[in-house]
Write a protein that holds these residues in place. Structure first.
Motif, short mmCIF file in Angstrom:
data_model
loop_
_atom_site.label_atom_id
_atom_site.label_comp_id
_atom_site.label_asym_id
_atom_site.label_seq_id
_atom_site.Cartn_x
_atom_site.Cartn_y
_atom_site.Cartn_z
N SER A 194 27.40 127.22 99.50
CA SER A 194 28.10 125.94 99.66
C SER A 194 29.49 126.18 100.22
O SER A 194 30.20 127.09 99.78
N ALA B 223 29.07 121.57 100.94
CA ALA B 223 27.65 121.82 101.20
C ALA B 223 27.49 122.95 102.21
O ALA B 223 28.47 123.45 102.76
N GLU C 28 18.70 118.14 99.24
CA GLU C 28 19.28 118.52 97.96
C GLU C 28 18.58 119.75 97.41
O GLU C 28 17.36 119.81 97.41
N ASP D 89 23.84 120.92 98.25
CA ASP D 89 23.19 120.22 99.36
C ASP D 89 23.25 121.03 100.65
O ASP D 89 24.16 121.84 100.86
#
Lengths: 364, 156
Positions: B29, B105, B73, B78
């Motif tokens: 992320s 993300a 997701e 994400d």
């Protein structure tokens, strides 16, 4: 049976923004008005492919659309029985604006709120235009989507196949870009193909040798790129005839794939022994002359009625959204203020290829 | 210090996919991967292979060209798969929530030139070029990627 319902529908999940008023009376749904404001018209200087991103702009356009739709239908808020809105899938800003806008109207006017899936709107259009009985087979083929659905009822869509990568409308746009034709690519390629030789370029028919109804169009794009580069390398450029031949060859490959996969989809559907078999097609690509001709011929062969709703109702519009909303309202499926926008929202949450996306639900 | 590697030649889709699958577990992320290259160069196919290697081979990964952004997701955060071709102004990327997503993300971004000044300084750039029956892939970015990608590149 004699229930009368008048609903306003809002659609802002794609590049266009739309509002419509439809009425259920005597068991039939009629479109009282349908207004579509195209982003492509607003952005013509950019080539007609610019989506509206800003939520603010969406709300302004929605405001005008709904005003016009209600004026054209001759109804006021007091005549409405509910507000229907596309809650997904689509462009995030548009979907969010539409849902918030619809909630605002519902709250201010004390009206029931109904969220519908954009794809359900398309899939239920044959009910609106031709009162088709369940189950029917649907091919949804547009800029962003390509899937075969068996429509069992207003809330039960069985996805039996679809594209695993690009949608055909997107492929048309991209190959038009590759060979120097104008946007939107669908009509441009269709026109150019009329004077082209579909046999000049040997393009692949992706996934044709595999069982099932899934399709792939991404590889076709790469093959077109190679064919184009070979012509340019040999002749130093693309002539109008080259463009026509590339267009015709591409369109033929696309039509071949859609024909064969439709044949298989029809076989699956006809195995259900529907009383009056119908194969309906919706989405902008339904306007392509070659694809349409091929699918019409296939339906004649299979003893199935071919149905393509008028273009205004099979491209994005809000009448289909309001129509889907009526079916939900009649079934008692009304939403409340917890309705959320779902940019990713598969229509058939049980289809195997979509398990991953369906089980966790959408975020927004 | 900046990082540069390639061009690597991939003769088949399977080879490209294998590289995407090796890169996938390295990403976390806050990472942004810019996928450059012309139409048909293999950007979406690469992103699809990368996303599937994290979410499972059955995950449907449609082209993001039409909706611009597709969000996946995962338990680790994400993944945003974006195609910015249709944007005309970097501000639109902010409207889409992309500038926030780039912090939170994993972002895989096609047509990243549309980002203008919003390109994050730590982004990894993958440049795809289609050539005949194969295509090539070049990697570049800030120096930190040399270390993070060492294991990935030792097999390339």
């Amino acid at each position: 049976m004699s229930r009368t319902l008048t609903l306003v529908g809002l659609e802002s999940s794609c590049d266009d923004t739309a509002a419509a008023v439809v009425r259920l009376a005597d068991g039939r749904v009629r479109v009282l008005s349908s207004v579509v404001v195209g982003q492509s018209a607003l952005h013509a200087p950019f080539g007609g492919v610019v989506p509206e991103i800003a939520a603010r702009a969406h709300v302004e356009i929605l405001d005008h659309c709904i005003e016009r739709a209600m004026a054209e239908a001759g109804v006021g808020f007091a005549n409405l029985d509910g507000v229907v809105v596309t809650a997904g899938p689509g462009l995030i800003g548009g979907v969010l604006s539409g849902v918030m806008f619809a909630k605002g109207i519902a709250a201010a006017r004390g009206l029931p709120l109904i969220g519908v899936n954009h794809l359900a709107g398309h899939a239920l259009t044959p009910r609106l235009t031709d009162d088709v009985g369940f189950p029917y087979l649907m091919l949804l083929v547009s800029g962003g989507h390509c899937q075969f659905l068996i429509v069992h009822d207003h809330d039960h869509f069985e996805r039996i196949g679809g594209t695993i990568d690009d949608a055909p409308g997107e492929a048309f746009d991209k190959i038009a870009r590759l060979i120097g034709l104008s946007q939107p690519g669908g009509p441009a390629v269709d026109r150019a193909a009329l004077s082209g030789d579909a046999k000049r370029f040997d393009l692949p028919r992706p996934l044709l040798d595999r069982p099932g109804c899934d399709m792939s169009f991404s590889g076709l794009k790469t093959a077109m790129l190679r064919a184009r580069d070979a012509v340019i390398a040999a002749n130093g450029g693309l002539s109008q005839q080259d463009q026509a031949d590339l267009s015709a060859s591409f369109q033929e490959a696309m039509a071949d794939v859609l024909e064969e996969k439709s044949r298989r989809a029809l076989d699956l559907y006809l195995a259900l022994s529907p009383a009056e078999p119908v194969f309906a097609i919706a989405g902008g690509v339904a306007a392509n002359s070659r694809i349409r001709a091929v699918l019409e011929q296939l339906c004649r062969e299979k003893g199935t009625r071919f149905l393509a709703p008028p273009l205004a109702l099979c491209t994005d519009n809000a009448a289909m959204i309001a129509n889907a909303g009526i079916a939900r309202m009649v079934a008692g499926q009304v939403d409340d203020m917890t309705l959320s926008a779902r940019p990713r929202w598969p229509l058939d949450q049980t289809a195997p290829a979509q398990l991953g996306s369906g089980k966790k639900g959408a975020k927004a | 210090m900046s990082f540069q590697a390639g061009p690597f030649l991939f003769a088949t889709l399977a080879q490209t996919n294998a590289f995407a699958e090796r890169l996938a577990p390295v990403l976390r992320s806050g990472d942004t991967v810019l996928l450059g290259g012309d139409i048909g160069a293999g950007k979406t196919a690469f992103a699809r292979a990368l996303i599937r290697s994290r979410l499972g081979p059955g995950e449907e990964v449609p082209s993001p060209t039409f909706p611009i952004v597709q969000i996946y997701e995962t338990p680790q955060g994400d993944i945003w798969h974006c195609d910015l071709y249709r944007l005309t102004n970097p501000n639109q990327a902010v409207e889409l929530g992309l500038s926030d997503a780039m912090d939170e993300a994993i972002c895989l971004i096609e047509w990243p030139d549309r980002l203008g000044p919003l390109v994050p300084s730590n982004a990894l750039t993958l440049e795809f070029v289609a050539a005949g029956d194969h295509h090539t892939l070049s990697l570049s970015g800030p120096g930190l990627w040399a270390e993070r990608l060492a294991a990935v590149l030792s097999h390339a």
